[in-house]
Design a protein around this motif. Structure first.
Motif, short mmCIF file in Angstrom:
data_model
loop_
_atom_site.label_atom_id
_atom_site.label_comp_id
_atom_site.label_asym_id
_atom_site.label_seq_id
_atom_site.Cartn_x
_atom_site.Cartn_y
_atom_site.Cartn_z
N GLU A 200 -14.18 -16.69 7.78
CA GLU A 200 -16.05 -17.32 7.87
C GLU A 200 -16.96 -16.37 7.20
N ARG A 201 -16.43 -14.98 7.30
CA ARG A 201 -17.37 -13.90 6.58
C ARG A 201 -15.90 -12.60 6.36
N PRO A 202 -15.46 -13.25 5.45
CA PRO A 202 -14.70 -11.98 4.65
C PRO A 202 -15.21 -10.49 4.46
N ALA A 203 -15.81 -10.94 3.54
CA ALA A 203 -16.03 -9.26 3.06
C ALA A 203 -16.99 -8.60 4.00
N GLU A 204 -17.35 -9.97 4.97
CA GLU A 204 -18.11 -8.53 6.37
C GLU A 204 -17.69 -7.90 6.87
N LEU A 205 -16.93 -8.68 7.55
CA LEU A 205 -15.20 -8.49 8.47
C LEU A 205 -14.67 -6.98 7.98
N THR A 206 -14.44 -6.99 6.27
CA THR A 206 -13.64 -6.14 6.22
C THR A 206 -14.96 -4.94 5.93
N ALA A 207 -16.14 -5.22 5.58
CA ALA A 207 -16.84 -3.89 5.55
C ALA A 207 -16.97 -3.02 6.76
N THR A 208 -16.98 -3.69 8.02
CA THR A 208 -17.09 -3.37 9.57
C THR A 208 -15.98 -2.82 9.77
N LEU A 209 -14.63 -3.59 9.09
CA LEU A 209 -13.50 -2.56 9.69
C LEU A 209 -13.62 -0.69 8.76
N ALA A 210 -13.73 -1.74 7.89
CA ALA A 210 -14.01 -0.47 6.70
C ALA A 210 -14.84 1.10 7.47
N GLN B 249 -8.78 -9.03 3.61
CA GLN B 249 -8.77 -7.48 4.24
C GLN B 249 -7.26 -6.21 3.82
N MET B 250 -6.12 -7.39 4.21
CA MET B 250 -4.95 -6.93 2.92
C MET B 250 -5.63 -5.95 1.39
N ALA B 251 -5.72 -7.49 0.21
CA ALA B 251 -6.70 -6.81 -0.65
C ALA B 251 -7.81 -5.22 -0.85
N HIS B 252 -8.33 -5.26 0.94
CA HIS B 252 -9.24 -4.50 0.19
C HIS B 252 -8.23 -3.16 0.61
N PHE B 253 -7.88 -2.77 1.63
CA PHE B 253 -6.88 -1.97 1.83
C PHE B 253 -5.36 -1.87 1.34
N ALA B 254 -5.34 -2.06 1.23
CA ALA B 254 -3.96 -2.03 0.45
C ALA B 254 -3.68 -0.38 -1.09
N GLY B 255 -5.84 -0.72 -1.09
CA GLY B 255 -5.60 -0.16 -2.46
C GLY B 255 -5.77 1.68 -2.24
N ASP B 256 -5.71 2.05 -0.91
CA ASP B 256 -5.45 3.13 -0.10
C ASP B 256 -4.45 3.72 0.92
N GLY C 145 0.36 -1.33 -0.65
CA GLY C 145 0.00 0.23 0.23
C GLY C 145 0.68 1.44 -0.12
N PRO C 146 -0.09 2.48 -0.58
CA PRO C 146 1.16 3.66 -0.35
C PRO C 146 0.93 3.82 1.14
N ARG C 147 2.78 4.71 1.18
CA ARG C 147 3.27 5.20 1.72
C ARG C 147 2.69 6.56 2.23
N ASP C 148 2.69 7.60 1.36
CA ASP C 148 2.53 9.26 1.44
C ASP C 148 0.87 9.37 1.97
N GLY C 149 0.16 8.50 2.80
CA GLY C 149 -1.51 8.71 2.56
C GLY C 149 -1.90 9.41 4.14
N GLY C 150 -2.39 10.00 4.87
CA GLY C 150 -2.29 10.49 6.44
C GLY C 150 -2.66 9.66 7.30
N ALA C 151 -3.13 8.11 6.45
CA ALA C 151 -3.80 6.94 7.89
C ALA C 151 -2.50 6.86 8.41
N ALA C 152 -3.05 6.34 9.69
CA ALA C 152 -2.10 5.14 10.51
C ALA C 152 -1.78 3.42 9.50
N PRO C 153 -0.57 2.84 9.18
CA PRO C 153 -0.67 1.37 8.87
C PRO C 153 -1.96 0.91 9.97
N LEU C 154 -2.26 -0.05 9.06
CA LEU C 154 -3.20 -1.61 9.55
C LEU C 154 -1.93 -2.19 9.98
N VAL C 155 -1.77 -2.61 10.76
CA VAL C 155 -1.03 -4.30 10.93
C VAL C 155 -2.04 -5.30 11.84
#
Length: 261
Positions: free
Chosen positions: A242-252, A42-49, A17-27
Motif C-alpha cells: 500500500e505504501r511501499p516507498a514510505e515503508l522503505t524510507a522508514t526502514l532506511a 524493499q528488496m530493490a532498494h536495499f540490495a544495492g548496498d 546484494g553484496p556479501r562483503d559489507g559490514g551490515a547484517a543481512p536483512l531477512v
C-alpha cells in the motif's frame, strides 16, 4: 530462483546484494497467504548496498510443503535456510504473520538477531467475545469466500479494487490446508508476556487503518519492548504494497547506512 529442501518442503528464496559489507543481512518474511514478492520494493532498494534475503514460507508462493502447525515451526524453516546460507547475525523484517515469526526468532536466538522490524504485527491476537465468535464462524463459509473476506478487509479504504482482486486470487491459490492451519496458528500465537526479553533495537511500523491487527493491540505490545521505536503510516494492513516507498524510507532511517551498521 534457488531452492532449499527442509523437512519435507522445498523453500523458494532470493539471496541478493553484496556479501562483503559490514551490515547484517536483512531477512524479509511475508505474512499469511502472501509470498516473498510483497517485498519487491524493499528488496530493490536495499540490495544495492547490503545482503538481502527473502523466502516463500512453506506452502506459500513457489514453496511446497504443508503440515506446519505453529508459528515456531515456520521460524525453524527460516533458521534452517539461514544456517544453510551461513548467515549468523541478521535483521528479521516481518509483516503480519512474518512479524510473529520474527519475534519467535528473536526469543529463540537472541544472539543472532541484531535488530528487528515488525510491520503490521502483534504479540498476541485479542478479540472481544463477539469478534471471536464471528472469526470462528467465518471458517465455516466456502474457502474462497473466507479468503476473499479476509484479504479485502486488509486494505485501507480507497485502495484500487482491481489490485485487491489480484491479491485475493493469489491468496486463494495457497493450499486450503496451509491457509486454515496457519489461521489457527496465528490465533494461538502469544508472546506478549515475553517480548520484554527482546533487547534488540526494534522498529514497529503499523498502518493506521489496520483492522486485521488494530493499532491499539500493537501499542499494547510496543509498551512491553525495552527498546522499540513506533511509526504509524496512513495505510491498512498491507503496508509493504500500500505504501511501499514510505515503508522503505522508514526502514532506511532505522537501519542507517550499511557501512555503519
Amino acid at each position: 530462483m534457488p531452492q532449499l529442501e527442509v523437512d519435507g518442503a522445498v523453500l523458494a528464496y532470493d539471496d541478493e546484494g553484496p556479501r562483503d559489507g559490514g551490515a547484517a543481512p536483512l531477512v524479509f518474511i511475508h505474512g499469511w497467504t502472501a509470498n516473498r514478492h510483497r517485498w519487491d520494493h524493499q528488496m530493490a532498494h536495499f540490495a544495492g548496498d547490503r545482503r538481502v534475503i527473502r523466502l516463500d514460507l512453506r506452502g506459500h508462493g513457489e514453496s511446497t510443503g504443508a503440515g506446519v502447525r505453529t508459528i515456531a515451526e515456520l521460524a525453524q524453516d527460516v533458521t534452517a535456510l539461514l544456517d544453510r546460507l551461513e548467515v549468523d547475525r541478521f535483521v528479521p523484517v516481518g509483516h503480519s504473520m512474518g512479524g510473529m515469526i520474527s519475534q519467535t526468532l528473536a526469543l529463540a536466538h537472541p544472539e543472532r538477531v541484531e535488530r528487528m522490524v515488525l510491520v503490521d504485527s502483534i504479540g498476541r491476537m485479542t478479540y472481544s467475545r463477539g469478534r471471536g465468535l464471528l472469526m470462528a464462524a467465518s471458517t465455516l463459509v466456502p474457502f474462497k469466500l473466507f479468503v476473499a473476506a479476509n484479504i479485502q478487509r486488509a486494505f485501507a479504504p480507497g485502495y484500487p479494487r482491481e489490485q485487491i482482486r489480484e491479491y485475493v486470487r493469489a491468496s486463494a491459490g495457497t493450499p486450503r490446508e496451509v491457509v486454515m492451519t496457519l489461521y489457527g496458528a496465528m490465533r494461538a500465537f502469544d508472546v506478549l508476556d515475553r517480548v520484554g526479553e527482546i533487547t534488540a533495537p526494534t522498529l514497529i511500523v503499523h498502518g493506521y487503518h489496520d483492522i486485521q491487527l488494530p493499532v491499539r493491540q500493537m501499542l499494547r505490545m510496543a509498551k512491553a519492548y525495552p527498546d522499540a521505536e513506533v511509526r504509524i503510516i496512513d495505510a491498512g494492513h498491507e503496508l509493504p504494497v500500500e505504501r511501499p516507498a514510505e515503508l522503505t524510507a522508514t526502514l532506511a532511517r532505522f537501519l542507517g547506512p550499511a557501512s555503519a551498521a
